[in-house]
Design a protein around this motif. Structure first.
Motif, short mmCIF file in Angstrom:
data_model
loop_
_atom_site.label_atom_id
_atom_site.label_comp_id
_atom_site.label_asym_id
_atom_site.label_seq_id
_atom_site.Cartn_x
_atom_site.Cartn_y
_atom_site.Cartn_z
N PRO A 368 0.89 -1.11 -0.20
CA PRO A 368 -0.02 -0.04 0.24
C PRO A 368 0.72 1.28 0.07
N GLY A 369 2.18 1.15 0.44
CA GLY A 369 2.97 2.27 0.54
C GLY A 369 2.12 3.69 0.94
N GLU A 370 2.11 4.65 0.14
CA GLU A 370 1.57 5.95 0.48
C GLU A 370 0.14 5.84 0.90
N LEU A 371 -0.44 4.62 0.57
CA LEU A 371 -1.87 4.58 0.99
C LEU A 371 -2.31 3.84 2.31
N GLU A 372 -1.29 3.61 3.10
CA GLU A 372 -1.16 2.82 4.46
C GLU A 372 -2.38 3.49 5.27
N ALA A 373 -2.37 4.72 5.36
CA ALA A 373 -3.25 5.32 6.37
C ALA A 373 -4.71 5.10 5.89
N ILE A 374 -4.97 4.95 4.65
CA ILE A 374 -6.51 4.48 4.38
C ILE A 374 -6.77 3.20 3.66
N HIS A 375 -5.60 2.43 4.01
CA HIS A 375 -5.68 0.94 3.47
C HIS A 375 -6.98 0.29 3.61
N GLY A 439 -6.51 16.21 -6.31
CA GLY A 439 -6.64 16.22 -5.09
C GLY A 439 -7.18 17.12 -4.49
N PHE A 440 -8.56 17.58 -4.93
CA PHE A 440 -9.39 18.49 -4.29
C PHE A 440 -9.78 17.82 -2.87
N ASP A 441 -10.19 18.82 -2.17
CA ASP A 441 -10.59 18.47 -0.81
C ASP A 441 -12.24 18.10 -0.79
N ARG A 442 -12.81 17.66 0.56
CA ARG A 442 -13.91 17.05 0.73
C ARG A 442 -14.98 18.21 0.39
N ALA A 443 -14.78 19.54 0.90
CA ALA A 443 -15.63 20.62 0.23
C ALA A 443 -15.82 20.80 -1.07
N THR A 444 -14.92 20.47 -1.82
CA THR A 444 -15.02 20.73 -3.32
C THR A 444 -15.80 19.47 -3.97
N ALA A 478 -0.88 2.84 -12.30
CA ALA A 478 0.11 3.42 -13.46
C ALA A 478 1.20 4.09 -13.21
N VAL A 479 1.03 5.08 -12.41
CA VAL A 479 1.70 6.28 -12.03
C VAL A 479 2.91 5.97 -11.06
N ARG A 480 2.58 4.92 -10.22
CA ARG A 480 3.43 4.88 -8.77
C ARG A 480 4.88 4.09 -9.31
N PRO A 481 5.01 3.22 -10.29
CA PRO A 481 6.15 2.92 -10.53
C PRO A 481 7.21 3.96 -11.29
N ALA A 482 6.56 5.15 -11.47
CA ALA A 482 7.45 6.30 -11.99
C ALA A 482 7.39 7.20 -11.18
N PHE A 483 7.59 6.93 -9.84
CA PHE A 483 7.43 7.76 -8.60
C PHE A 483 8.67 8.84 -8.48
N ARG A 484 9.82 8.40 -8.92
CA ARG A 484 11.04 9.08 -8.96
C ARG A 484 11.03 10.35 -10.07
N ASN A 485 10.29 10.20 -10.89
CA ASN A 485 9.89 11.52 -11.92
C ASN A 485 9.27 12.64 -11.17
N LEU A 492 1.22 11.96 -7.99
CA LEU A 492 1.04 10.96 -7.10
C LEU A 492 0.68 11.48 -5.64
N THR A 493 1.11 12.58 -5.32
CA THR A 493 0.88 13.23 -4.00
C THR A 493 -0.38 13.79 -4.17
N ARG A 494 -0.93 14.47 -5.28
CA ARG A 494 -2.33 14.86 -5.29
C ARG A 494 -3.27 13.83 -5.55
N LEU A 495 -3.00 12.57 -5.93
CA LEU A 495 -3.93 11.52 -5.97
C LEU A 495 -4.14 10.87 -4.72
N VAL A 496 -3.03 10.74 -3.77
CA VAL A 496 -3.22 10.11 -2.52
C VAL A 496 -4.21 11.14 -1.84
#
Length: 525
Positions: A368-375, A439-444, A478-485, A492-496
């Motif tokens: 889960p990596g970056e998704l651990e908190a909402i796994h 990556g928009f918030d709950r209000a949006t 699709a995007v996580r393997p290219a995380f270093r870019n 990826l940050t916005r998606l999480v």
């Protein structure tokens, strides 16, 4: 057989293609070396038709006949050369048609041949729709010889050629778009006063079906560089109707599996409602979907403007208010599709791929990596979406509302392109996925659903949310393997963040599911 009189050939045009018309043997060492370095053999020419563009003295025309060619069309624009080759052909009763024809006057329907020679011609006609026209004239194999750079003595007098307009590397790059096999046969340093000239001989064979299909588009006369950066291919086409964009449709796409008649009915109906935001495809002859002999599918669209997120474009960013308005307008363009068309699309299963959802599920659950908190919440949502019956989905959706498909028209209005992922899905999920990606918030998220709810027959449900989560996780996969870019890292940050926000938003929604007996409503559990 004697040939008399033999026209005098100017040395500056035939210095390295001099041969005895009686025996067809080279008269100079330079000519003999030229033939040797071609590397041609009878297995390539036996029984083939040949088109020799810019035939010069006819050396290569006669050489092709000696190697077994069944028929040759030799053409040039210099009357002296045309007359010489004509006399040689008549005297030898050779199967050769000799004409005074310019490159741009050759017609595929009449002049196409199995093998095409394009030797020492490119730098004279580089602006005349190359290499597309060569592809149209070539049946199987193309031999093209040309100077390596604009600084060579033989073309320095052509002041119109510059490094920007003439590049050997660019020619090779273009050829690979049309042919599967493009190889440099040899480099050759010319002799005498041309000793500083370097020629490259290129062999191109096995035309690409996709390029061949695109060349058949009505009124299209040039194919420019690819526009796409993803797995699908997109090309900018120049046509009599103005610029067009041709985009491939993924083979696994549900759209590519629909009968042509249903695709036509769908887009005819959408076009009839004159959409304000969606850029709909054009018909190619009688169909919207162009299918190659190899099964590859393409859609063509009018070119509208630059992609908003492309490179370092100075086009304005889209804030949450504008984005919500954009998604509402897309929904308004898709909503009028009749119940009859929707029923036919359901019958042919125009649904997003559950296989892609399952593959994504296996990927992120393992790590889960970056998704651990909402796994745990994501796992529950994915378990839910995989139990849904696609026949319960109630809206025609764009299926790919991400920034790469937003373009800025000449009128300053944002348009949405690319309908190769059009599908039947929960109607709120289309816009929700687009908001999650940014990556928009709950209000949006809530604002979007409230505004859309005022136009729809039902309110947002957890079915919409869980489906949107599943689609977003496919993107995450699709995007996580290219995380270093660095660019992908920001996405990826916005998606999480978007996934985290929609999990929070979903908690406030009633747990409802689609009513199997209804096309438009959900009943409480």
């Amino acid at each position: 057989m004697p040939i008399d009189p033999i026209p005098q050939l100017p040395d500056n045009s035939c210095a390295y293609e001099r041969y005895d018309p009686r025996t067809l043997e080279p008269l100079t060492a330079e000519t003999a070396i030229r033939l040797y370095e071609l590397g041609w053999s009878a297995k390539d020419f036996s029984g083939k038709t040949v088109l020799d563009i810019g035939c010069n003295s006819g050396l290569l025309t006669m050489y092709a006949l000696r190697l077994g060619a069944a028929k040759v069309h030799a053409c040039d624009v210099q009357p002296l050369l045309v007359e010489f080759v004509s006399q040689v052909a008549r005297a030898r009763k050779a199967s050769v048609i000799v004409t005074k024809t310019a490159f741009n006057d050759l017609l595929p329907d009449k002049d196409k041949a199995d093998i095409v020679f394009f030797m020492e011609v490119l730098h004279w006609v580089v602006s005349q729709g190359l290499p597309r026209r060569l592809t149209e004239l070539t049946g199987e194999l193309l031999y093209i010889e040309f100077p390596w750079s604009v600084g060579e003595p033989s073309i320095q007098k052509q002041t119109k050629l510059t490094e920007e307009s003439y590049s050997a590397e660019a020619v090779l790059d273009e050829l690979t778009r049309y042919f599967k096999s493009v190889r440099i046969v040899r480099f050759m340093h010319y002799f005498g006063f041309k000793s500083q000239s370097v020629r490259v001989l290129v062999e191109a064979r096995d035309k690409r079906e996709e390029a061949e299909a695109l060349l058949q588009l009505a009124d299209t006369y040039s194919l420019d560089r690819p526009l796409s950066r993803g797995r699908n291919e997109s090309y900018l086409l120049t046509s009599a109707r103005g610029p067009l964009v041709a985009k491939s449709v993924a083979l696994e796409s549900s759209l590519s599996k629909l009968p042509a008649s249903l695709v036509n009915r769908l887009f005819d109906e959408l076009c009839g409602h004159q959409p304000k935001t969606l850029v709909l495809p054009d018909k190619v002859r009688d169909d919207y979907l162009l299918v190659t002999s190899g099964g590859r599918c393409w859609l063509t669209f009018p070119f509208v403007g630059p992609v908003l997120s492309f490179g370092k474009s100075k086009t304005p960013a889209i804030d949450s208010e504008r984005l919500i308005d954009l998604f509402l307008r897309v929904r308004r363009d898709l909503r009028p599709v009749s119940a009859e068309i929707l029923a036919a699309l359901r019958e042919h299963e125009l649904f997003p791929s559950l296989a892609a959802i399952a593959a994504s599920d296996a990927f992120w659950r393992t790590d889960p990596g970056e998704l651990e908190a909402i796994h745990g919440d994501l796992a529950q949502a994915m378990d839910h979406v995989q139990t849904l019956d696609p026949l319960q989905y109630d809206g025609l959706c764009h299926g790919d509302l991400q920034s790469g498909n937003f373009v800025l028209g000449n009128d300053g209005q944002v348009k949405v392109v690319d309908l190769d992922n059009i599908c039947i899905a929960p109607l709120y999920s289309d816009g929700l996925v687009g908001l999650i990606w940014r990556g928009f918030d709950r209000a949006t998220l809530s604002t979007f659903c409230d505004k859309l709810g005022k136009e729809e027959a039902r309110s947002v449900t957890q079915v919409d949310v869980t489906f949107a989560i599943a689609k977003s996780l496919i993107w995450f996969t699709a995007v996580r393997p290219a995380f270093r870019n660095s660019e992908i890292e920001g996405q990826l940050t916005r998606l999480v963040k978007g996934l985290t926000e929609i999990i929070s938003f979903a908690a406030s929604l009633p747990k409802e599911r689609a009513n199997r007996a209804s096309d438009s409503g959900f009943n409480a559990r």
